[in-house]
Design a protein around this motif. Structure first.
Motif, PDB file in Angstrom:
ATOM      1  N   UNK A  49      19.454  85.239  82.981  1.00 19.42           N
ATOM      2  CA  UNK A  49      18.567  85.833  81.968  1.00 19.42           C
ATOM      3  C   UNK A  49      17.251  86.181  82.663  1.00 19.42           C
ATOM      4  N   UNK A  50      16.671  87.322  82.285  1.00 14.99           N
ATOM      5  CA  UNK A  50      15.436  87.763  82.941  1.00 14.99           C
ATOM      6  C   UNK A  50      14.221  87.608  82.025  1.00 14.99           C
ATOM      7  N   UNK A  51      13.075  87.251  82.623  1.00 16.86           N
ATOM      8  CA  UNK A  51      11.808  87.197  81.882  1.00 16.86           C
ATOM      9  C   UNK A  51      10.728  87.893  82.712  1.00 16.86           C
ATOM     10  N   UNK A  54      11.720  82.236  76.304  1.00 19.61           N
ATOM     11  CA  UNK A  54      13.172  82.155  76.503  1.00 19.61           C
ATOM     12  C   UNK A  54      13.620  80.705  76.696  1.00 19.61           C
ATOM     13  N   UNK A  55      12.764  79.899  77.288  1.00 19.94           N
ATOM     14  CA  UNK A  55      13.112  78.481  77.470  1.00 19.94           C
ATOM     15  C   UNK A  55      13.129  77.745  76.129  1.00 19.94           C
ATOM     16  N   UNK A 100      18.935  76.746  76.504  1.00 22.31           N
ATOM     17  CA  UNK A 100      18.909  75.765  77.587  1.00 22.31           C
ATOM     18  C   UNK A 100      19.294  76.478  78.891  1.00 22.31           C
ATOM     19  N   UNK A 101      18.586  76.158  79.962  1.00 17.31           N
ATOM     20  CA  UNK A 101      18.908  76.748  81.262  1.00 17.31           C
ATOM     21  C   UNK A 101      19.147  75.639  82.280  1.00 17.31           C
ATOM     22  N   UNK A 102      20.053  75.893  83.210  1.00 18.61           N
ATOM     23  CA  UNK A 102      20.358  74.884  84.222  1.00 18.61           C
ATOM     24  C   UNK A 102      19.434  74.991  85.425  1.00 18.61           C
ATOM     25  N   UNK A 103      18.841  76.159  85.606  1.00 12.20           N
ATOM     26  CA  UNK A 103      17.927  76.351  86.740  1.00 12.20           C
ATOM     27  C   UNK A 103      16.961  77.489  86.425  1.00 12.20           C
ATOM     28  N   UNK A 115       9.691  67.832  77.380  1.00 12.85           N
ATOM     29  CA  UNK A 115      10.796  66.870  77.528  1.00 12.85           C
ATOM     30  C   UNK A 115      12.171  67.536  77.643  1.00 12.85           C
ATOM     31  N   UNK A 116      12.316  68.722  77.036  1.00 17.08           N
ATOM     32  CA  UNK A 116      13.618  69.402  77.094  1.00 17.08           C
ATOM     33  C   UNK A 116      13.946  69.957  78.482  1.00 17.08           C
TER      34      UNK A 116
END
Lengths: 125, 267
Positions: free
Chosen positions: A32-34, A43-44, A48-51, A74-75
């Motif tokens: 995904x791009x920001x 976007x966060x 959820x993003x892994x990296x 915390x997320x």
């Protein structure tokens, strides 16, 4: 095979496209791009993003502020962060690592380096 | 017919030719992009084949039926040599992929913007981020065609950013010859103001319209690479049309041409 998600935060459309091209080599990675730090945070908050891969120098909210904000959430406090810097920006690099970034890539970016860094942080074989 | 409706359907005559040129440039870029994509698909497919071969060789090395593993002092086995060969070919493919990706992205991005500011930014990205230029300047020809005026630069002191007469200057000679002048033998990671290691004329419809001067690369990059030479060619052919197209679009008040205009210009 598990699927991973990656957020690329970069204000330069050209660099963003190059990063997406490089990451496209990892078949099980969804990218995904920001456009900048604020867009990245938006976007966060929504997924959820892994990296996370982020440039340092960006308008509105730079990469250092983004790293700080992500680490205080915390997320995402454990989400691996890779910063993208220029060779001469040693201080920024150090600052980002102190704030909680996990690794860095220097510009001009090389696809094998991007892939190796992401695979190592996500522990992909 | 009211003035407004005339504006909506018919372009001023002087803009028609420029629009036609701009469209021709877009079409050329689309063809180039298509070529890169085909090449990219071909390389991807070859890469998968090589990865398959590599997997097979690794499996043979690890299996009891495979050739015996070499021991210290023994000559490398055929399988080991084959694996090294595959690794070398894999590295070549990686390099080729990076090369094509840079060209594709640069070409694609140069024509993906319709404001002068965005186009200039993309040119700066190609020079700074892809080529790794430490000091550079982009010049455009003055309207009377006698001088080169600096448009954007990086790492160049203000006193060096002057308008430059075309007559009897090295920049002028490169511009007239339509031929890039590039240092191929010596290291270029130190700034050279007197003899910039790369001078790239910008051409649009066979007319020289400007010039890019690279005065030096970043410390970690000693020489221009094969990709850089291709990027110089791409910049030489596409920077001028991209800047002209964006400038005309802004001059027209960001008005998009209707289908009628495109149709008549395409005939």
């Amino acid at each position: 095979m598990p699927e991973y998600s990656c957020l690329v935060v970069e204000d330069s459309p050209m660099m963003r496209q190059l990063l997406v091209f490089a990451l496209g080599r990892l078949k099980n990675l969804r990218v995904t791009e920001a456009d900048d730090g604020v867009d990245g945070l938006r976007k966060l908050a929504a997924a959820r993003y892994d990296i996370i891969l982020t440039d340092i120098n960006m308008p509105i909210m730079d990469g250092l502020k983004l790293v700080k904000r992500v680490r205080s959430d915390p997320n995402h406090k454990d989400t691996p962060i890779v910063i993208i810097t220029t060779e001469g920006a040693g201080e920024d690099r150090q600052r980002a690592l102190q704030l909680g970034a996990n690794a860095y890539i220097t510009k001009p970016i090389q696809a094998p380096q991007v892939i190796a860094t992401v695979k190592e942080l996500l522990r992909i074989e | 017919m009211s003035e407004n409706s005339r504006k909506d359907s018919t372009p001023p005559p002087d803009l028609s030719k420029e629009r036609e040129e701009m469209l021709r440039s877009f079409r050329r870029n689309a063809a180039l992009t298509e070529r890169f994509m085909d090449e990219y698909a071909r390389m991807r497919s070859r890469l998968l084949e090589v990865e398959g071969e590599n997997e097979g060789l690794r499996a043979r090395l690890g299996s009891p039926e495979g050739e015996p593993r070499g021991h210290a002092g023994a000559p490398p086995s055929r399988a080991k040599l084959a694996t090294e060969d595959v690794d070398a070919r894999f590295a070549e493919l990686e390099e080729e992929f990076a090369h094509l990706a840079s060209l594709f992205v640069a070409g694609n991005q140069l024509h993906a913007a319709l404001t002068t500011r965005s186009v200039v930014r993309r040119i700066r990205d190609v020079l700074g981020q892809l080529i790794g230029a430490q000091a550079y300047a982009l010049y455009f020809l003055s309207s009377d065609g006698t001088e080169l005026a600096p448009i954007t630069s990086e790492g160049v002191p203000t006193e060096r950013l002057q308008r430059m007469p075309i007559q009897s200057s090295r920049f002028g000679e490169v511009l007239k010859a339509h031929k890039a002048c590039i240092e191929e033998e010596h290291a270029v990671n130190e700034v050279n103001w007197e003899a910039p290691p790369a001078l790239i004329p910008l051409v649009a419809e066979e007319r020289a319209v400007g010039l890019i001067a690279i005065y030096g690369l970043l410390a970690q990059k000693e020489r221009f690479t094969r990709t850089d030479f291709e990027l110089f060619r791409l910049l030489g052919e596409h920077t001028g049309p991209a800047l002209i197209g964006a400038s005309l679009f802004e001059q027209s008040g960001h008005r998009l041409p209707g289908a009628e205009v495109i149709y008549s210009a395409a005939l």
